[in-house]
Scaffold this active site. Sequence first.
Site, PDB file in Angstrom:
ATOM      1  N   CYS A  63      -4.191  -5.001  -7.575  1.00 30.73           N
ATOM      2  CA  CYS A  63      -3.801  -3.592  -7.645  1.00 30.73           C
ATOM      3  C   CYS A  63      -4.209  -2.934  -8.960  1.00 30.73           C
ATOM      4  CB  CYS A  63      -2.298  -3.469  -7.443  1.00 30.73           C
ATOM      5  SG  CYS A  63      -1.360  -4.486  -8.599  1.00 30.73           S
ATOM      6  N   GLU A 113       6.056  -0.583  -5.579  1.00 28.23           N
ATOM      7  CA  GLU A 113       4.921  -1.006  -6.412  1.00 28.23           C
ATOM      8  C   GLU A 113       3.679  -0.873  -5.540  1.00 28.23           C
ATOM      9  OE1 GLU A 113       5.031  -1.807  -9.568  1.00 28.23           O
ATOM     10  OE2 GLU A 113       7.201  -1.908  -9.840  1.00 28.23           O
ATOM     11  N   SER A 115       0.828  -1.207   0.000  1.00 32.23           N
ATOM     12  CA  SER A 115       0.000   0.000   0.000  1.00 32.23           C
ATOM     13  C   SER A 115       0.869   1.266   0.000  1.00 32.23           C
ATOM     14  CB  SER A 115      -0.873  -0.006   1.258  1.00 32.23           C
ATOM     15  OG  SER A 115      -0.036  -0.042   2.396  1.00 32.23           O
TER      16      SER A 115
HETATM   17  P1  NAD Z   1       0.548  -3.610   2.900  1.00 35.09           P
HETATM   18  O1  NAD Z   1       1.209  -2.335   2.557  1.00 35.09           O
HETATM   19  O2  NAD Z   1      -0.356  -3.657   4.084  1.00 35.09           O
HETATM   20  O3  NAD Z   1       1.620  -4.786   3.136  1.00 35.09           O
HETATM   21  C1  NAD Z   1       2.685  -5.040   2.256  1.00 35.09           C
HETATM   22  C2  NAD Z   1       3.876  -5.558   3.015  1.00 35.09           C
HETATM   23  O4  NAD Z   1       4.286  -4.595   3.983  1.00 35.09           O
HETATM   24  C3  NAD Z   1       3.629  -6.857   3.787  1.00 35.09           C
HETATM   25  O5  NAD Z   1       4.723  -7.736   3.563  1.00 35.09           O
HETATM   26  C4  NAD Z   1       3.527  -6.413   5.231  1.00 35.09           C
HETATM   27  O6  NAD Z   1       4.037  -7.380   6.128  1.00 35.09           O
HETATM   28  C5  NAD Z   1       4.394  -5.175   5.285  1.00 35.09           C
HETATM   29  N1  NAD Z   1       3.917  -4.191   6.267  1.00 35.09           N
HETATM   30  C6  NAD Z   1       2.623  -3.917   6.584  1.00 35.09           C
HETATM   31  N2  NAD Z   1       2.563  -2.928   7.507  1.00 35.09           N
HETATM   32  C7  NAD Z   1       3.839  -2.562   7.780  1.00 35.09           C
HETATM   33  C8  NAD Z   1       4.439  -1.577   8.624  1.00 35.09           C
HETATM   34  N3  NAD Z   1       3.711  -0.777   9.407  1.00 35.09           N
HETATM   35  N4  NAD Z   1       5.780  -1.491   8.626  1.00 35.09           N
HETATM   36  C9  NAD Z   1       6.537  -2.277   7.847  1.00 35.09           C
HETATM   37  N5  NAD Z   1       6.018  -3.232   7.023  1.00 35.09           N
HETATM   38  C10 NAD Z   1       4.704  -3.372   6.987  1.00 35.09           C
HETATM   39  O7  NAD Z   1      -0.215  -4.044   1.558  1.00 35.09           O
HETATM   40  P2  NAD Z   1      -1.120  -5.297   1.300  1.00 35.09           P
HETATM   41  O8  NAD Z   1      -2.361  -5.194   2.154  1.00 35.09           O
HETATM   42  O9  NAD Z   1      -0.313  -6.539   1.396  1.00 35.09           O
HETATM   43  O10 NAD Z   1      -1.523  -5.093  -0.226  1.00 35.09           O
HETATM   44  C11 NAD Z   1      -2.539  -4.220  -0.621  1.00 35.09           C
HETATM   45  C12 NAD Z   1      -1.977  -2.964  -1.235  1.00 35.09           C
HETATM   46  O11 NAD Z   1      -0.894  -3.274  -2.082  1.00 35.09           O
HETATM   47  C13 NAD Z   1      -2.962  -2.227  -2.117  1.00 35.09           C
HETATM   48  O12 NAD Z   1      -2.788  -0.848  -1.973  1.00 35.09           O
HETATM   49  C14 NAD Z   1      -2.561  -2.639  -3.516  1.00 35.09           C
HETATM   50  O13 NAD Z   1      -2.941  -1.754  -4.549  1.00 35.09           O
HETATM   51  C15 NAD Z   1      -1.100  -2.724  -3.385  1.00 35.09           C
HETATM   52  N6  NAD Z   1      -0.539  -3.638  -4.355  1.00 35.09           N
HETATM   53  C16 NAD Z   1       0.265  -3.142  -5.324  1.00 35.09           C
HETATM   54  C17 NAD Z   1       0.769  -3.982  -6.276  1.00 35.09           C
HETATM   55  C18 NAD Z   1       1.657  -3.489  -7.381  1.00 35.09           C
HETATM   56  O14 NAD Z   1       2.302  -4.328  -8.006  1.00 35.09           O
HETATM   57  N7  NAD Z   1       1.719  -2.203  -7.647  1.00 35.09           N
HETATM   58  C19 NAD Z   1       0.471  -5.337  -6.231  1.00 35.09           C
HETATM   59  C20 NAD Z   1      -0.326  -5.800  -5.225  1.00 35.09           C
HETATM   60  C21 NAD Z   1      -0.824  -4.952  -4.261  1.00 35.09           C
END
Ligand code: NAD
Length: 464
Positions: free
Chosen positions: A254, A220, A199
């Site tokens: 995404c 990403e 995210s």
């Molecule tokens: P997220 O940001 O919650 O988590 C992603 C990663 O970050 C995980 O491995 C998680 O363990 C880690 N993380 C979470 N909170 C953290 C923190 N406070 N500190 C450090 N690390 C932390 O995202 P998600 O819920 O896994 O995925 C959904 C989001 O990802 C959506 O916004 C989506 O659009 C985006 N996304 C983008 C792509 C792309 O290729 N551009 C692909 C898939 C998902």
Amino acid sequence: MNIQAQNTPVDHKIANVVKTQRAYFRTKATLPVDFRLKQLIKLRDLLKAHEQDMFDAIYEDFGKSKHQTQLTELFPLYEELGLAIKHLKTWAKPRKVPTNLLNQPAKSYIVAEPLGTTLVIGAWNFPYNLSLVPLVGSMMAGNTTVLKPSELPARTSQIMAKIINENFDAGYLHVVEGAIPETTALLNQRWDKIFFTGSPQVGRIVNQAAAPHLTNVTLELGGKNPAIFAKDAPINVGVKRMIWAKFLNSGQLCLTPDYVLAHSSIKDQVMERMVHEIEKNDFSVERGNFTRIINERNFDRVAGLIDPDKVYYGGDSNRVERVVRPTILHNVSLEDPIMQEEIFGPIIAVMTFDTLDEAFDIVHQLEKPLAGYLFSHDTETKRRFLSEIPFGSGAINEAVMQTTNANLPFGGVGTSGMGRYHGEFSFECFSHMKPVLEKTFDFEPNLKYYGHSDRQMKLIQKLV
Ligand code: NAD
């Protein structure tokens, strides 16, 4: 400067992993292309050997069927591996470029240099694809890599850790499992590259952690992706493609169309056709063509975005099953909660417009999206869409499928991300493309040295 003190057992464990990887990188083992190819082939063979375990794990995590997993996770991954294995020797060669007149006689070229020890952090929605495709890029480029898959689909994380940690030297590749404490400890380390999928909120945390070391970062991220149906839109095929893209992985994608902007003259037809396509697809968890929402927290968030007053179709959900039925909201405005955040679930919001300016204005009021989609035959509409709407990647008369063409880079812009990967772009993403000018001793024009006459200056001006 670290984002948190490094004194927990997790910090020490992770510091050791990084130390081991740095030492491994310094052995130069990853430099020969033949080594990298051997490791990529080994990874491919391991994945093939563990396919059934991978299908079982993702099914347990969020009910994703074998066919959906093949289509959206393993086939793209094998394609990336196949391209890497086929083209790496060419991609890794120094790339010749022309030399300008001023530097003649000389040759110029770009040498791909591995960055060193890299960190890949994956997202949960396509856990294999989004963890292992970047890993392939890092391996191609000759780095050592620590992979941190998302903890939310716990079994997919476990199976990736098992495949990699039991079969590769921890100095070369290593999976660290865990949630925020582990990711924070990882981000406390100094890396040569961080590749993050997730995210925009967490993307900011990653960027801040990288800043003190000026670490190269690829982010990403996500955003609200518009699907614009212009007044001449090919409705039947257009809606069919859009609905497939919207409900793939239950909208937990995404690149999924987040909201539809339909020209007011065709809005009713577009919505009727959307219902037709949803019902024709018979999205069903039991039959394996509809995935569950990943967890209760996300279920509550997604279900909470459904405003009963705006439901045109669907609106049902089941918390025990973690299922939100395909839902269309209409009469939506930018002020509605559904337009305040990325939906990331099986709901589509429909808004209307009368002029393209109006439609584009709505897109411009939101952050730059990861993807933009237009349905139209009209050349001028397409030209305006491409030149006036910013988006990470896009498609005309299609949605999501641009990501399956590895000749197109994948990545965001603004808050939807920075950097790009897939195919050769992945190789470059994990390399420093080092420019080199190599002179000969054949001839010394002496022009650049001090003590220029006006005549010499004129000549230099001509040469540059
Ligand atoms: P997220 O940001 O919650 O988590 C992603 C990663 O970050 C995980 O491995 C998680 O363990 C880690 N993380 C979470 N909170 C953290 C923190 N406070 N500190 C450090 N690390 C932390 O995202 P998600 O819920 O896994 O995925 C959904 C989001 O990802 C959506 O916004 C989506 O659009 C985006 N996304 C983008 C792509 C792309 O290729 N551009 C692909 C898939 C998902």
